[in-house]
Design a protein around this motif. Structure first.
Motif: not given
Length: 92
Positions: A12-19, A22-24, A60-68
């Motif tokens: 849950a804490a990763c959502i802002g970073y991934l979408t 936001a900073p990690l 839908p707004s997931l940053n694929a590069a950040r997720a990977a």
């Protein structure tokens, strides 16, 4: 077996970073590490993968590069990339 509720609450804490670029946050990496420590068997890793793919597809707004790159950014080594199209049946 791991539940998607457990996976989602750990990340849950990763959502802002991934979408939202936001900073990690430290809490995100804590969750990634916790999940990695919980997923010890092949069925658990496959289930965690399915939950991650499902979660990825719900944003839908997931940053694929950040997720990977998330596991590596947190210093965790997992044998597959987190993406919307990962084949979880091939995860060992």
């Amino acid at each position: 077996a791991l539940s998607c509720g457990t996976v989602n609450s750990n990340l849950a804490a990763c959502i802002g970073y991934l979408t939202q670029n936001a900073p990690l946050p430290k809490g995100c990496c804590t969750g990634v590490t916790n999940l990695n420590n919980m997923a010890r068997t092949t069925p658990d890793r496959q289930q965690a993968c399915r939950c991650l793919v499902g979660a990825a597809n719900s944003f839908p707004s997931l940053n694929a590069a950040r997720a990977a790159a998330l596991p590596k950014a947190c210093g965790v080594n997992i044998p597959y990339k987190i993406s919307k199209s990962t084949n979880c049946n091939s995860v060992r």
